[in-house]
Design an enzyme around this catalytic site. Structure first.
Site, PDB file in Angstrom:
ATOM      1  N   ARG A  64       0.841  -1.189   0.000  1.00 13.38           N
ATOM      2  CA  ARG A  64       0.000   0.000   0.000  1.00 13.38           C
ATOM      3  C   ARG A  64       0.877   1.240   0.000  1.00 13.38           C
ATOM      4  O   ARG A  64       2.091   1.151   0.087  1.00 13.38           O
ATOM      5  CB  ARG A  64      -0.911   0.015   1.238  1.00 13.38           C
ATOM      6  CG  ARG A  64      -0.173  -0.365   2.522  1.00 13.38           C
ATOM      7  CD  ARG A  64      -0.826   0.129   3.766  1.00 13.38           C
ATOM      8  NE  ARG A  64      -0.794   1.580   3.873  1.00 13.38           N
ATOM      9  CZ  ARG A  64       0.289   2.276   4.242  1.00 13.38           C
ATOM     10  NH1 ARG A  64       1.451   1.667   4.520  1.00 13.38           N
ATOM     11  NH2 ARG A  64       0.229   3.589   4.324  1.00 13.38           N
ATOM     12  N   GLY A  65       0.230   2.393  -0.102  1.00 12.40           N
ATOM     13  CA  GLY A  65       0.964   3.648  -0.131  1.00 12.40           C
ATOM     14  C   GLY A  65       1.198   4.085  -1.565  1.00 12.40           C
ATOM     15  O   GLY A  65       1.693   3.310  -2.383  1.00 12.40           O
ATOM     16  N   ALA A  66       0.834   5.320  -1.891  1.00 14.78           N
ATOM     17  CA  ALA A  66       0.813   5.771  -3.283  1.00 14.78           C
ATOM     18  C   ALA A  66       2.111   5.516  -4.048  1.00 14.78           C
ATOM     19  O   ALA A  66       2.093   4.877  -5.101  1.00 14.78           O
ATOM     20  CB  ALA A  66       0.426   7.244  -3.338  1.00 14.78           C
ATOM     21  N   GLN A 212      -3.329   1.938  10.375  1.00 11.35           N
ATOM     22  CA  GLN A 212      -2.024   2.087   9.725  1.00 11.35           C
ATOM     23  C   GLN A 212      -1.069   2.937  10.560  1.00 11.35           C
ATOM     24  O   GLN A 212       0.142   2.793  10.446  1.00 11.35           O
ATOM     25  CB  GLN A 212      -2.186   2.711   8.333  1.00 11.35           C
ATOM     26  CG  GLN A 212      -2.874   1.821   7.321  1.00 11.35           C
ATOM     27  CD  GLN A 212      -4.358   2.135   7.204  1.00 11.35           C
ATOM     28  OE1 GLN A 212      -4.984   2.600   8.169  1.00 11.35           O
ATOM     29  NE2 GLN A 212      -4.939   1.893   6.046  1.00 11.35           N
ATOM     30  N   ASP A 253      -2.473  10.529  -1.571  1.00 12.50           N
ATOM     31  CA  ASP A 253      -2.688   9.482  -2.565  1.00 12.50           C
ATOM     32  C   ASP A 253      -3.022  10.054  -3.937  1.00 12.50           C
ATOM     33  O   ASP A 253      -2.823   9.391  -4.947  1.00 12.50           O
ATOM     34  CB  ASP A 253      -3.804   8.551  -2.104  1.00 12.50           C
ATOM     35  CG  ASP A 253      -3.347   7.640  -0.987  1.00 12.50           C
ATOM     36  OD1 ASP A 253      -2.970   6.497  -1.280  1.00 12.50           O
ATOM     37  OD2 ASP A 253      -3.318   8.086   0.173  1.00 12.50           O
ATOM     38  N   ASN A 263      -6.185  11.962   0.832  1.00 10.10           N
ATOM     39  CA  ASN A 263      -5.312  11.168   1.699  1.00 10.10           C
ATOM     40  C   ASN A 263      -6.199  10.300   2.586  1.00 10.10           C
ATOM     41  O   ASN A 263      -7.425  10.373   2.545  1.00 10.10           O
ATOM     42  CB  ASN A 263      -4.404  12.069   2.540  1.00 10.10           C
ATOM     43  CG  ASN A 263      -3.291  11.295   3.217  1.00 10.10           C
ATOM     44  OD1 ASN A 263      -2.532  10.572   2.563  1.00 10.10           O
ATOM     45  ND2 ASN A 263      -3.169  11.399   4.530  1.00 10.10           N
ATOM     46  N   LYS A 264      -5.578   9.449   3.371  1.00  5.63           N
ATOM     47  CA  LYS A 264      -6.321   8.524   4.229  1.00  5.63           C
ATOM     48  C   LYS A 264      -7.417   9.261   5.000  1.00  5.63           C
ATOM     49  O   LYS A 264      -7.198  10.346   5.518  1.00  5.63           O
ATOM     50  CB  LYS A 264      -5.356   7.834   5.196  1.00  5.63           C
ATOM     51  CG  LYS A 264      -5.989   6.816   6.117  1.00  5.63           C
ATOM     52  CD  LYS A 264      -6.731   5.715   5.349  1.00  5.63           C
ATOM     53  CE  LYS A 264      -5.840   4.976   4.375  1.00  5.63           C
ATOM     54  NZ  LYS A 264      -6.609   3.964   3.600  1.00  5.63           N
TER      55      LYS A 264
END
Length: 386
Positions: A64-66, A212, A253, A263-264
């Site tokens: 995960r993570g852009a 996270q 993201d 973003n999250k």
């Protein structure tokens, strides 16, 4: 998808484990991932031998993570090419594995373009596959370099905005080495501040519903030897009210053409709190996260996650039951409860103090500033001035 257990590093100062790598064992090339759903309980490697395995790892948030999703997408295209699968079909599957992070499609397109360019030039399948792999490796290296540059620009910005030093930084979700080919985005800035002896306290939002922050950011902060404190997401307001936050530093993201930041979920409320309390709200992301084709925040597709992530608490080490779609969890709501579970929220540009990229800082955040950043990124010339 095979699991391989490895010993966790000993000692709080041990480096964070790798997030992704390409390997070529005798039985054929594979993409090896650190399964982030199992952290911090254990470090387990997922060995992806084909694209469907990698797509499932992306959807399940094992990777995960852009920025890292872009790298994973590029290696996925290379994996399909090297193993003789349909490259276009693989690229389509990978690009749509998760909708919000623009880097995923970017990485897929770069590797696929390199493959097709080689084919047009008369390369045989082996050489075309090698071209895709070379492009994936180039992207991986570029992201590591971008991470280092963002850390430098971010630290300089904090020095400018908060000359007294001794920063108390609040972050949300995870934006470190687990999302990057290098040390990360927002957390790379925090690490640079920590190394300079200027980090007084890192406030870590737990980041519900998948934690996270508590599982991953705390994992990285502990290994870096930072002074950090974990808090529930809804305790952030109390911190601001008490004057305990000097800056909010988060990743992204997707950044739209007008400077809106996805973003999250939980990032937007922090931006509102930061504005009310006159605290800088800083977004750190590589230029690959900027999407000039998305005009504004309303045009950003926000991924909707399964409701069970909210109605159940899933332990990171809990395996999935046979035939089940998710790991076993502990119910925290009555059976049949409906849940609203967007993976991201969108912060409008007027609430963002600055966007830090590898090409410099955009401040104030305006459509013109984002356009100039994109122009400089395409030309590869110079740094964006603040």
């Amino acid at each position: 998808m095979a699991d391989e257990h490895r010993e966790s590093p000993e000692g709080a100062a041990a480096p964070t484990a790798f997030a992704l790598r390409w390997e070529e064992p005798p039985e054929g090339p594979v993409v090896v991932l650190l399964d982030q759903t199992r952290l911090p309980a254990e470090e387990v490697e997922l060995v992806c031998t084909d694209v469907p395995m990698l797509v499932e790892a992306i959807r399940s948030l094992a990777v995960r993570g852009a920025p890292l999703l872009g790298i994973a997408g590029a290696y996925g295209v290379a994996l399909a090419a090297v193993r003789g699968f349909d490259v276009d079909e693989a690229a389509e599957s990978l690009a749509h594995a998760r909708p919000t992070a623009v880097n995923l499609g970017y990485g897929v397109r770069r590797a696929a373009a390199a493959y097709h360019a080689a084919v047009r030039d008369g390369a045989d399948p082996e050489r075309a596959a090698a071209a895709a792999l070379a492009e994936a490796r180039t992207l991986h290296g570029e992201d590591a370099e971008a991470s280092e540059r963002m850390a430098g620009h971010g630290r300089a910005l904090l020095d400018e905005l908060l000359p007294a030093g001794g920063y108390r930084i609040l972050t949300h979700c995870n934006s470190g080495a687990l999302v990057s080919g290098g040390e990360g985005t927002a957390l790379a800035v925090v690490k640079a501040v920590h190394r300079a002896g200027q980090l007084r306290r890192l406030w870590v939002d737990e980041t519900r519903p998948l934690f996270q922050g508590s599982r991953l950011t705390a994992y990285e902060a502990a290994r870096a030897g930072m002074a950090y404190t974990l808090l529930t997401d809804n305790a952030a307001g109390s911190l601001f009210a008490a004057g305990e936050v000097d800056a909010v530093v988060i990743g992204a993201d997707r950044i739209a053409a007008d400077g809106s930041v996805a973003n999250k979920v939980g990032s937007y409320p922090l931006a509102v709190l930061a504005r009310y309390h006159h605290v800088p709200f800083i977004v750190v992301a590589p230029t690959t996260t900027v999407d000039p084709d998305t005009p504004d925040g309303a045009a950003i597709e926000v991924e909707q996650r399964p409701g069970h992530e909210v109605t159940d608490v899933i332990l990171p080490h809990a395996p999935a039951a046979p035939g089940a779609e998710a790991a076993l969890g502990v119910p925290v709501a009555p059976l049949g409860t409906q849940a609203f579970n967007p993976a991201f929220d969108v912060t409008p540009p007027e609430l963002v103090t600055a966007i830090v990229t590898e090409r410099g800082v955009v401040a104030p955040v305006t459509e013109g500033g984002i356009a100039e950043l994109c122009d400089r990124s395409r030309s590869g010339n110079g740094m964006m001035a603040s």
